[in-house]
Write an enzyme that holds these catalytic residues in place. Structure first.
Site, PDB file in Angstrom:
ATOM      1  N   LEU A   1       0.851  -1.197   0.000  1.00 61.50           N
ATOM      2  CA  LEU A   1       0.000   0.000   0.000  1.00 61.50           C
ATOM      3  C   LEU A   1       0.881   1.238   0.000  1.00 61.50           C
ATOM      4  O   LEU A   1       1.968   1.233   0.581  1.00 61.50           O
ATOM      5  CB  LEU A   1      -0.849   0.033   1.276  1.00 61.50           C
ATOM      6  CG  LEU A   1      -1.941  -1.010   1.422  1.00 61.50           C
ATOM      7  CD1 LEU A   1      -2.502  -0.987   2.841  1.00 61.50           C
ATOM      8  CD2 LEU A   1      -3.064  -0.736   0.427  1.00 61.50           C
TER       9      LEU A   1
ATOM     10  N   GLU B   1     -10.467   0.391   7.875  1.00 65.62           N
ATOM     11  CA  GLU B   1     -10.160  -0.657   8.850  1.00 65.62           C
ATOM     12  C   GLU B   1      -8.793  -0.416   9.464  1.00 65.62           C
ATOM     13  O   GLU B   1      -8.011   0.377   8.951  1.00 65.62           O
ATOM     14  CB  GLU B   1     -10.229  -2.033   8.182  1.00 65.62           C
ATOM     15  CG  GLU B   1      -9.484  -2.123   6.887  1.00 65.62           C
ATOM     16  CD  GLU B   1     -10.021  -3.231   5.957  1.00 65.62           C
ATOM     17  OE1 GLU B   1      -9.193  -3.966   5.433  1.00 65.62           O
ATOM     18  OE2 GLU B   1     -11.251  -3.338   5.791  1.00 65.62           O
TER      19      GLU B   1
ATOM     20  N   LYS C   1      -4.896  -0.941  10.390  1.00 67.34           N
ATOM     21  CA  LYS C   1      -3.763  -1.540   9.685  1.00 67.34           C
ATOM     22  C   LYS C   1      -3.018  -2.412  10.685  1.00 67.34           C
ATOM     23  O   LYS C   1      -2.309  -1.924  11.555  1.00 67.34           O
ATOM     24  CB  LYS C   1      -2.839  -0.467   9.112  1.00 67.34           C
ATOM     25  CG  LYS C   1      -1.718  -1.067   8.275  1.00 67.34           C
ATOM     26  CD  LYS C   1      -0.957  -0.015   7.499  1.00 67.34           C
ATOM     27  CE  LYS C   1      -0.038  -0.629   6.459  1.00 67.34           C
ATOM     28  NZ  LYS C   1       0.948  -1.555   6.977  1.00 67.34           N
TER      29      LYS C   1
ATOM     30  N   ARG D   1       3.914 -13.534   2.151  1.00 71.57           N
ATOM     31  CA  ARG D   1       3.902 -12.583   1.053  1.00 71.57           C
ATOM     32  C   ARG D   1       5.164 -12.711   0.192  1.00 71.57           C
ATOM     33  O   ARG D   1       5.105 -12.587  -1.025  1.00 71.57           O
ATOM     34  CB  ARG D   1       3.796 -11.184   1.645  1.00 71.57           C
ATOM     35  CG  ARG D   1       3.841 -10.088   0.639  1.00 71.57           C
ATOM     36  CD  ARG D   1       3.437  -8.779   1.301  1.00 71.57           C
ATOM     37  NE  ARG D   1       3.453  -7.715   0.334  1.00 71.57           N
ATOM     38  CZ  ARG D   1       4.520  -6.982   0.055  1.00 71.57           C
ATOM     39  NH1 ARG D   1       5.653  -7.226   0.663  1.00 71.57           N
ATOM     40  NH2 ARG D   1       4.453  -6.026  -0.850  1.00 71.57           N
TER      41      ARG D   1
ATOM     42  N   GLU E   1      -3.676 -10.909   7.793  1.00 71.00           N
ATOM     43  CA  GLU E   1      -2.476 -10.670   8.580  1.00 71.00           C
ATOM     44  C   GLU E   1      -2.422 -11.647   9.749  1.00 71.00           C
ATOM     45  O   GLU E   1      -3.395 -11.776  10.495  1.00 71.00           O
ATOM     46  CB  GLU E   1      -2.535  -9.216   9.090  1.00 71.00           C
ATOM     47  CG  GLU E   1      -1.219  -8.640   9.458  1.00 71.00           C
ATOM     48  CD  GLU E   1      -0.528  -7.874   8.319  1.00 71.00           C
ATOM     49  OE1 GLU E   1      -0.914  -8.030   7.126  1.00 71.00           O
ATOM     50  OE2 GLU E   1       0.417  -7.134   8.632  1.00 71.00           O
TER      51      GLU E   1
ATOM     52  N   CYS F   1      20.750   0.831  50.051  1.00 75.18           N
ATOM     53  CA  CYS F   1      19.658   1.612  49.471  1.00 75.18           C
ATOM     54  C   CYS F   1      20.115   3.060  49.273  1.00 75.18           C
ATOM     55  O   CYS F   1      20.603   3.695  50.216  1.00 75.18           O
ATOM     56  CB  CYS F   1      18.450   1.565  50.401  1.00 75.18           C
ATOM     57  SG  CYS F   1      17.140   2.681  49.893  1.00 75.18           S
TER      58      CYS F   1
ATOM     59  N   CYS G   1      17.905   5.261  51.982  1.00 69.40           N
ATOM     60  CA  CYS G   1      17.996   5.172  53.446  1.00 69.40           C
ATOM     61  C   CYS G   1      19.248   4.464  53.923  1.00 69.40           C
ATOM     62  O   CYS G   1      19.483   4.373  55.125  1.00 69.40           O
ATOM     63  CB  CYS G   1      16.759   4.475  54.003  1.00 69.40           C
ATOM     64  SG  CYS G   1      16.712   2.718  53.650  1.00 69.40           S
TER      65      CYS G   1
HETATM   66  S1  IVH Z   1      -5.009  -4.164   2.105  1.00 69.15           S
HETATM   67  C1  IVH Z   1      -3.268  -4.393  -2.426  1.00 69.15           C
HETATM   68  N1  IVH Z   1      -5.712  -3.937   4.588  1.00 69.15           N
HETATM   69  O1  IVH Z   1      -0.133  -3.702   5.048  1.00 69.15           O
HETATM   70  C2  IVH Z   1      -2.794  -4.372  -1.018  1.00 69.15           C
HETATM   71  N2  IVH Z   1      -3.422  -4.402   4.128  1.00 69.15           N
HETATM   72  O2  IVH Z   1       1.583  -1.903   3.560  1.00 69.15           O
HETATM   73  C3  IVH Z   1      -3.914  -4.732  -0.119  1.00 69.15           C
HETATM   74  N3  IVH Z   1      -2.027  -4.634   6.125  1.00 69.15           N
HETATM   75  O3  IVH Z   1       1.050  -6.089   2.802  1.00 69.15           O
HETATM   76  C4  IVH Z   1      -3.535  -4.615   1.298  1.00 69.15           C
HETATM   77  N4  IVH Z   1      -3.630  -4.322   7.580  1.00 69.15           N
HETATM   78  O4  IVH Z   1       0.206  -6.921   5.042  1.00 69.15           O
HETATM   79  C5  IVH Z   1      -4.683  -4.171   3.748  1.00 69.15           C
HETATM   80  N5  IVH Z   1      -6.512  -3.733   6.751  1.00 69.15           N
HETATM   81  C6  IVH Z   1      -5.493  -3.968   5.914  1.00 69.15           C
HETATM   82  C7  IVH Z   1      -4.179  -4.222   6.359  1.00 69.15           C
HETATM   83  C8  IVH Z   1      -3.162  -4.421   5.430  1.00 69.15           C
HETATM   84  C9  IVH Z   1      -2.342  -4.579   7.412  1.00 69.15           C
HETATM   85  C10 IVH Z   1      -0.654  -4.863   5.608  1.00 69.15           C
HETATM   86  C11 IVH Z   1      -0.603  -5.898   4.525  1.00 69.15           C
HETATM   87  C12 IVH Z   1       0.102  -5.252   3.390  1.00 69.15           C
HETATM   88  C13 IVH Z   1       0.753  -4.077   4.010  1.00 69.15           C
HETATM   89  C14 IVH Z   1       0.893  -2.966   3.011  1.00 69.15           C
END
Ligand code: IVH
Length: 676
Positions: free
Chosen positions: A85, A115, A117, A138, A175, A414, A417
């Site tokens: 991202l 949501e 992260k 990954r 995750e 100590c 004291c």
């Molecule tokens: S969506 C096309 N949603 O962040 C990419 N990623 O910096 C879709 N991650 O590799 C990723 N929480 O491991 C998505 N709610 C969330 C996430 C999330 C953690 C991690 C994920 C990704 C990394 C990217």
């Protein structure tokens, strides 16, 4: 050997039961049977499978820990790449993201799915006809490692998806992580076994998932949350990301309870702030929030640039770690005499707060991390907790830095004291043996006694206690009740008015509850919850003071260590004397448990969640307890009501799932009989 029909049916029933109870326990956090009952089901299935090996199926819960150690992980090519991202760190960057999306789609306002992260490791789970067949890390986004055997050990991940009509193929993206509480527990266990500690939940999760021996992974408490879908075939049509998440939830995959749908830039920023405020209270670590264009058609239209989607962005929280230098190591003496080494740091900004001190816990911790005066260290701040040194950068160590030895540094006495310092074999900390002779311990004991959850004497703070103890005005807890306006008004920073207020607060504190009084005494290992349990069980102070080890251990949650602390406390003549003096100075309490008798909420358990419109949660708790009710931290079948304010999160969802009545502040006031 053919397997009799009834045996086949019984095995299928057992598997379904076990999966169901796993789901209740690991995904909903709402178990319905005891661990022992669960074990009975599990063992019955194991026995059947041992008797009839043909019965074993790949998705049997007995196969979660079946694998053998591998020499290396084999590689897996992702059918759909696992991309990353783009990050946004400022509101301006989020605004720019929203503008680009609006312009590309030709819309005035965009709907986003938002949501947390998760701060863990990305994973792709392949389900074929509902059956978990492969799990891959990954890797570089295109090729990852096959960690199927390890992932099977994660109880939150279903071996078989819920529902009658599973898709031919479904790749779940999500995750793997370790919950904060599980991480703490794991580290305690590692320490007890003399094994290496993990720096944070993310490292612990990574280290646990990438084990060649799945039996090691099986002993590590990993969790999982799904946030998307990769390749798929035969999935019911979905038009929005939020719909997709609801679908995954129905398949019994864990999804973030904090997920929401919002509109426009304002919605995004409000969500960021709201999650930021809840961050420390969430059960898992997050490093930001993720915004995704909700409409899947629009997502496709926006597509990707290089390796990241144009339809999503990660809005990151500011870094919580920073580098600085240890200028000195001081030793502080706590209420129970424990000596705590504290690093004095060159001031540094960590996540928006200036940090100048970090706790070093004890000698073992210093030795393990080899922290020395002069070292450059990485410090970490997590929420309200005291900052910690994560690690030393050895390459930046000055040539003359020497290993730190706490006892040598204080000459084995100590620093406050001068009493002897001892370190018991079974303890990590060294302690001053001065007891209440030690001014540091006395000061801490007084501060604890006066604290809000104990006797609640407003205005009796650190600076004042320093003066009172150093000036020999207050020597025991009972001396507090001899303070008068002329004495107090003569002290530094005390005017006539604040002296009067303090004397009034002291007078008011004379009448308290049994639980508060027990807690206020500062008995080692007796925190607020234990004090309440003791008050509830004994109902009278004198019965507690006379209780023996055996009786004490009949109190729920009280084990031999706590019981011994209580017995030792009351065996000490000095303590009995102080208690007698407190009574002589007019300190009284209502005997009985914190619930009182016959209140409007007697015997009821309530859970508070979210922000209430006109009172803090603490105030709500006090009202509930005053009416005889109990406030619990989490929702279970035993909860009678959930009181939900705005931004209520997972507790609300759980209450709904369990069918527990949810009320708002008005509803609470009605229960308390306090509304018109
Ligand atoms: S969506 C096309 N949603 O962040 C990419 N990623 O910096 C879709 N991650 O590799 C990723 N929480 O491991 C998505 N709610 C969330 C996430 C999330 C953690 C991690 C994920 C990704 C990394 C990217």
């Amino acid at each position: 050997m053919t397997v009799p029909r009834q045996v086949q049916e019984r095995a299928a029933w057992l598997r379904a039961q076990i999966e169901h109870h796993n789901y209740l326990y690991y995904v909903l956090d709402a178990p319905e049977i005891s661990d022992a009952e669960f074990d009975r089901l599990f063992r019955e299935l194991q026995d059947l499978e041992a008797q009839y090996p043909d019965l074993v199926t790949a998705d049997s819960p007995t196969q979660r820990v079946g694998g053998h150690p591998a020499r290396e992980f084999s590689s897996v090519t992702h059918r759909v790449p696992m991309l990353s991202l783009n990050n946004a760190f400022t509101e301006a960057e989020v605004a720019a993201f929203d503008r680009r999306v609006r312009e590309a789609l030709g819309l005035d306002v965009v709907e986003y799915a938002v949501e947390p992260k998760f701060d863990g490791l990305a994973i792709s789970l392949s389900y074929e006809k509902g059956l978990l067949v492969q799990a891959a890390t990954r890797g570089d986004g295109y090729v990852g490692e096959d960690v199927t055997a390890n992932v099977r050990t994660i109880r939150a991940i279903p071996m078989r998806l819920n529902g009658a009509d599973p898709p031919a193929l479904l790749e779940i993206r999500g995750e793997v992580l370790m919950l904060k509480a599980d991480f703490e527990r794991l580290n305690r266990q590692q320490q007890a076994h003399g094994e290496k500690l993990f720096a944070n939940p993310r490292n612990a999760a990574a280290g646990s998932l990438r084990q060649l021996d799945p039996r090691i992974t099986a002993g590590r408490p990993l969790s999982f949350f799904a946030y998307g879908v990769g390749a798929h075939a035969g999935m019911p049509p979905c038009t929005a990301h939020s719909e997709l998440m609801d679908y995954l939830e129905r398949l019994h995959l864990p999804v973030a309870r904090e997920r929401r749908v919002v509109r426009g830039l304002e919605g995004l920023l409000a969500y960021y702030r709201s999650i930021g405020a809840q961050r420390d209270a969430l059960p898992y670590d997050i490093d930001g929030v993720v915004y995704k264009v909700n409409d899947l058609g629009s997502q496709e239209e926006l597509g990707f640039v290089s390796r990241a989607p144009r339809f999503a962005v990660a809005h990151k929280f500011p870094a919580q770690e920073a580098l600085t230098v240890v200028e000195a190591i001081d030793v502080q003496v706590g209420r129970t005499g424990a000596l705590t080494p504290v690093a004095r740091l060159r001031p540094v900004l960590v996540g928006g707060v200036t940090v100048t001190n970090a706790t070093l816990h004890n000698q073992d911790e210093i030795t393990r991390k080899d922290i020395r005066v002069g070292d450059t260290v990485s410090v970490r701040r997590a929420g309200d907790v005291i900052p910690e040194v994560v690690r030393v950068l050895p390459e930046r160590r000055p040539a003359d830095a020497r290993p730190y030895d706490l006892l040598a540094a204080i000459g084995h006495v100590c620093p406050v004291c001068g009493s002897r310092v001892v370190r018991q074999e079974d303890e990590a900390v060294a302690r001053c043996t001065g007891g209440l002779y030690c001014a540091a311990q006395r000061k801490q004991a007084i501060l604890h006694f006066a604290s809000r959850r104990a006797m609640d004497i407003e205005g009796l703070g650190e600076k004042l206690v320093d003066q009172l103890v150093d000036g020999g005005i207050v020597r025991t807890l009972a001396d507090i009740y001899c303070l008068d306006v002329p004495v107090l008004a003569g002290l530094d920073r005390m005017g006539e008015k604040s002296a009067q207020n303090l004397v009034r607060a002291i007078a008011q504190s004379r009448h308290t509850t049994l639980a508060r009084f027990i807690y206020a005494l500062g008995i080692r290992n007796v925190g607020e919850a234990t004090a309440k349990d003791l008050a509830r069980f004994f109902g009278s102070f004198d019965k507690l003071a006379e209780a023996d080890m055996e009786t004490l251990q009949r109190v729920p949650e009280v084990g031999p260590v706590v019981a011994a602390s209580i017995v030792n406390f009351f065996a000490e003549p000095h303590n009995r004397e102080v208690i007698a003096q407190l009574r002589a100075h007019g300190v009284t309490w209502e005997e009985g448990g914190p619930e009182g008798q016959g209140g409007a909420l007697a015997g009821k358990t309530l859970v508070l969640t979210g922000t209430l419109p006109s009172m803090t949660r603490e105030e709500a708790r006090e009202l509930i307890e005053a009416a005889g009710g109990k406030v619990a931290g989490s929702v279970s079948k035993k909860t009678d009501y959930v009181v939900a304010g705005s931004e209520a999160g997972s507790k609300l969802a759980k209450a709904q799932a369990l069918g527990i009545p949810v009320i708002d502040e008005r509803g609470l006031m009605q229960l308390l009989g306090k509304s018109g």
